[in-house]
Scaffold this motif. Structure first.
Motif: not given
Length: 85
Positions: A53-56, A77-84, A15-16
């Motif tokens: 690809d995602a984190v629970e 949730v998936s990565a969001n480089a804009a926040l960090v 499921e990545k």
């Protein structure tokens, strides 16, 4: 946050999906840091691996919908480089 322990980490390769289980201290967000920064610092790090690809998020073995009321963790949730940075 200080005192937080990683209790378990499990990758479901088919499921990545990476499931991370933290101690209850993860929900004690420092007043100077938003919950989103904490969530995405973890998600961005783990999503760097080809198998994720995602984190629970879980706390003390239980599924959570938020850590401290600021993020929607009702699904992975998936990565969001804009926040960090």
């Amino acid at each position: 946050p200080a005192g937080t322990d990683l209790l378990d980490i499990n990758v479901k390769a088919d499921e990545k999906l990476c499931i991370v289980d933290f101690s209850k201290e993860i929900a004690t967000i420092d007043s100077g840091i938003s919950e989103d920064v904490t969530v995405y610092a973890i998600a961005n790090t783990l999503c760097q691996f080809d198998t994720v690809d995602a984190v629970e998020f879980r706390v003390e073995g239980m599924s959570v919908t938020t850590l401290d009321g600021g993020s929607d963790l009702s699904r992975a949730v998936s990565a969001n480089a804009a926040l960090v940075k």
